[in-house]
Structures are given as structure tokens and as C-alpha cells.
Design a protein around this motif. Sequence first.
Motif, PDB file in Angstrom:
ATOM      1  N   UNK A 147      -7.050   9.449  -9.149  1.00 10.09           N
ATOM      2  CA  UNK A 147      -5.812   9.133  -8.421  1.00 10.09           C
ATOM      3  C   UNK A 147      -5.802   9.848  -7.072  1.00 10.09           C
ATOM      4  N   UNK A 148      -6.175  11.136  -7.080  1.00  3.82           N
ATOM      5  CA  UNK A 148      -6.200  11.907  -5.828  1.00  3.82           C
ATOM      6  C   UNK A 148      -7.145  11.265  -4.817  1.00  3.82           C
ATOM      7  N   UNK A 149      -8.344  10.902  -5.238  1.00  8.07           N
ATOM      8  CA  UNK A 149      -9.315  10.315  -4.310  1.00  8.07           C
ATOM      9  C   UNK A 149      -8.874   8.929  -3.843  1.00  8.07           C
ATOM     10  N   UNK A 150      -8.214   8.184  -4.706  1.00  9.73           N
ATOM     11  CA  UNK A 150      -7.688   6.867  -4.303  1.00  9.73           C
ATOM     12  C   UNK A 150      -6.626   7.031  -3.215  1.00  9.73           C
TER      13      UNK A 150
ATOM     14  N   UNK B 179       8.887  14.444 -22.608  1.00 12.87           N
ATOM     15  CA  UNK B 179       7.822  13.457 -22.468  1.00 12.87           C
ATOM     16  C   UNK B 179       8.188  12.177 -21.717  1.00 12.87           C
ATOM     17  N   UNK B 180       9.433  11.899 -21.465  1.00 16.23           N
ATOM     18  CA  UNK B 180       9.784  10.627 -20.818  1.00 16.23           C
ATOM     19  C   UNK B 180       9.136  10.472 -19.444  1.00 16.23           C
ATOM     20  N   UNK B 181       9.036  11.560 -18.694  1.00 20.72           N
ATOM     21  CA  UNK B 181       8.422  11.475 -17.366  1.00 20.72           C
ATOM     22  C   UNK B 181       6.957  11.076 -17.472  1.00 20.72           C
ATOM     23  N   UNK B 182       6.246  11.636 -18.435  1.00 23.67           N
ATOM     24  CA  UNK B 182       4.848  11.262 -18.626  1.00 23.67           C
ATOM     25  C   UNK B 182       4.737   9.816 -19.087  1.00 23.67           C
ATOM     26  N   UNK B 183       5.617   9.400 -19.979  1.00 26.39           N
ATOM     27  CA  UNK B 183       5.606   8.008 -20.444  1.00 26.39           C
ATOM     28  C   UNK B 183       5.824   7.053 -19.277  1.00 26.39           C
ATOM     29  N   UNK B 184       6.774   7.380 -18.397  1.00 21.87           N
ATOM     30  CA  UNK B 184       7.018   6.549 -17.210  1.00 21.87           C
ATOM     31  C   UNK B 184       5.807   6.547 -16.285  1.00 21.87           C
ATOM     32  N   UNK B 185       5.159   7.709 -16.140  1.00 25.17           N
ATOM     33  CA  UNK B 185       3.983   7.807 -15.276  1.00 25.17           C
ATOM     34  C   UNK B 185       2.857   6.915 -15.800  1.00 25.17           C
ATOM     35  N   UNK B 186       2.678   6.891 -17.108  1.00 19.63           N
ATOM     36  CA  UNK B 186       1.641   6.045 -17.708  1.00 19.63           C
ATOM     37  C   UNK B 186       1.931   4.575 -17.369  1.00 19.63           C
ATOM     38  N   UNK B 187       3.179   4.181 -17.510  1.00 22.70           N
ATOM     39  CA  UNK B 187       3.560   2.803 -17.174  1.00 22.70           C
ATOM     40  C   UNK B 187       3.304   2.469 -15.715  1.00 22.70           C
ATOM     41  N   UNK B 188       3.538   3.442 -14.828  1.00 22.39           N
ATOM     42  CA  UNK B 188       3.304   3.211 -13.397  1.00 22.39           C
ATOM     43  C   UNK B 188       1.813   3.044 -13.100  1.00 22.39           C
ATOM     44  N   UNK B 189       0.970   3.762 -13.826  1.00 21.45           N
ATOM     45  CA  UNK B 189      -0.468   3.579 -13.612  1.00 21.45           C
ATOM     46  C   UNK B 189      -0.868   2.171 -14.009  1.00 21.45           C
ATOM     47  N   UNK B 190      -0.330   1.685 -15.128  1.00 24.92           N
ATOM     48  CA  UNK B 190      -0.643   0.317 -15.554  1.00 24.92           C
ATOM     49  C   UNK B 190      -0.139  -0.697 -14.536  1.00 24.92           C
TER      50      UNK B 190
ATOM     51  N   UNK C 113       0.836  -1.202   0.000  1.00 27.60           N
ATOM     52  CA  UNK C 113       0.000   0.000   0.000  1.00 27.60           C
ATOM     53  C   UNK C 113       0.872   1.255   0.000  1.00 27.60           C
ATOM     54  N   UNK C 114       1.897   1.256   0.824  1.00 23.99           N
ATOM     55  CA  UNK C 114       2.793   2.406   0.901  1.00 23.99           C
ATOM     56  C   UNK C 114       3.493   2.642  -0.435  1.00 23.99           C
ATOM     57  N   UNK C 115       3.961   1.580  -1.064  1.00 21.98           N
ATOM     58  CA  UNK C 115       4.636   1.700  -2.348  1.00 21.98           C
ATOM     59  C   UNK C 115       3.667   2.225  -3.412  1.00 21.98           C
ATOM     60  N   UNK C 116       2.451   1.700  -3.438  1.00 18.93           N
ATOM     61  CA  UNK C 116       1.452   2.159  -4.411  1.00 18.93           C
ATOM     62  C   UNK C 116       1.139   3.635  -4.208  1.00 18.93           C
ATOM     63  N   UNK C 117       0.936   4.045  -2.970  1.00 17.36           N
ATOM     64  CA  UNK C 117       0.611   5.445  -2.695  1.00 17.36           C
ATOM     65  C   UNK C 117       1.769   6.347  -3.130  1.00 17.36           C
ATOM     66  N   UNK C 118       2.990   5.951  -2.814  1.00 19.32           N
ATOM     67  CA  UNK C 118       4.163   6.747  -3.191  1.00 19.32           C
ATOM     68  C   UNK C 118       4.274   6.890  -4.703  1.00 19.32           C
ATOM     69  N   UNK C 119       4.139   5.783  -5.406  1.00 19.08           N
ATOM     70  CA  UNK C 119       4.269   5.817  -6.867  1.00 19.08           C
ATOM     71  C   UNK C 119       3.117   6.577  -7.509  1.00 19.08           C
ATOM     72  N   UNK C 120       1.901   6.381  -7.023  1.00 16.78           N
ATOM     73  CA  UNK C 120       0.766   7.100  -7.593  1.00 16.78           C
ATOM     74  C   UNK C 120       0.845   8.592  -7.287  1.00 16.78           C
ATOM     75  N   UNK C 121       1.429   8.965  -6.154  1.00 13.14           N
ATOM     76  CA  UNK C 121       1.621  10.391  -5.850  1.00 13.14           C
ATOM     77  C   UNK C 121       2.605  11.008  -6.843  1.00 13.14           C
ATOM     78  N   UNK C 122       3.645  10.281  -7.219  1.00  9.17           N
ATOM     79  CA  UNK C 122       4.583  10.765  -8.233  1.00  9.17           C
ATOM     80  C   UNK C 122       3.880  10.921  -9.586  1.00  9.17           C
ATOM     81  N   UNK C 123       3.064   9.936  -9.930  1.00 12.69           N
ATOM     82  CA  UNK C 123       2.299   9.981 -11.180  1.00 12.69           C
ATOM     83  C   UNK C 123       1.383  11.193 -11.179  1.00 12.69           C
TER      84      UNK C 123
END
Length: 152
Positions: free
Chosen positions: A120-123, A76-87, A40-50
Amino acid sequence: MEFLAFLKDYSYIPAIVLAAFGWWWVHKLNATRDRINAERSMRITELAKVYAIILRVGIYGTLTKKDDAGKITWVNEELEDAIGKIYLYGTKRQVDLTQNYVQSWAETNGANGTELLNDIREHIRGSLGLPPVHGTPSYLRVEVKRGNAGDA
């Protein structure tokens, strides 16, 4: 009858077995809880970055940002990485919203990420036990105009 006689002579054995089983069971439950909390902590951290990356793209309305000298400092690389993290870390709804977001970028070279950001914010807020924020917040973009060093 021999078993009962054995238990009568060694009455402490059932207590030891029960204590050992209890220790093992509690250890197993704690290990499971610790794993779930770490995930849960890892997911929250990564989704906060996204969230921060998609928010930044939305604020600037482009995939690039220029520094004071006019040099591109963010691409654009940061956005591309963020998309991958959401998946990887996102919920089913977030993945579906991301699909729409990516499709919009592919078709129009732009996208509205408001619904994805809100989800993402509400999650994240829900995972932290915080109440929901109703509506879409107003975000701030400050653009600092800097003069030449000789102007000072």
C-alpha cells in the motif's frame, strides 16, 4: 459543384465546424482527465486511511486499545472497514495480500500485515511520483505512563 460554390461563398463555415469539433474534443479529454484525477485522489486518500489503521493494529498487536482509565477506546470495526476499503480501492495484489491477512486473523487471531502495508505504501508513493522506500521502515510506539493527579 454546388457544394464547392457554397463553400466558396461561405468559406468561414469549415473553420467554425473545425473550431466547434476542437472545442468538443478538448472538453471531452479534460473531463476524462478530471475524472481520472478525482478517482486517483480518492483512492490515495482512502488507502492512506487504510494504511494508518493497519499500521496501528500492527503497532499495538491487538484489535483493541485502552485509554488511561482502562476503557477500550478502539475496537475491530475500523480494521473491518479498512479491509472493505482495500477490496474496493486496492490493486489485485493488495486484495490478494488482504485475503492472506484476513485468513491469518481467522486462523490465529493475529496477522502480520507488513507485506500488505509495504505494498500500500509503495502504491501511494508511486501514485504521488515519490521514489520507493526500500525495506520495511521501523515504526515507533510511545507509551506514556501517567500517574494520578495527586502525584503532581
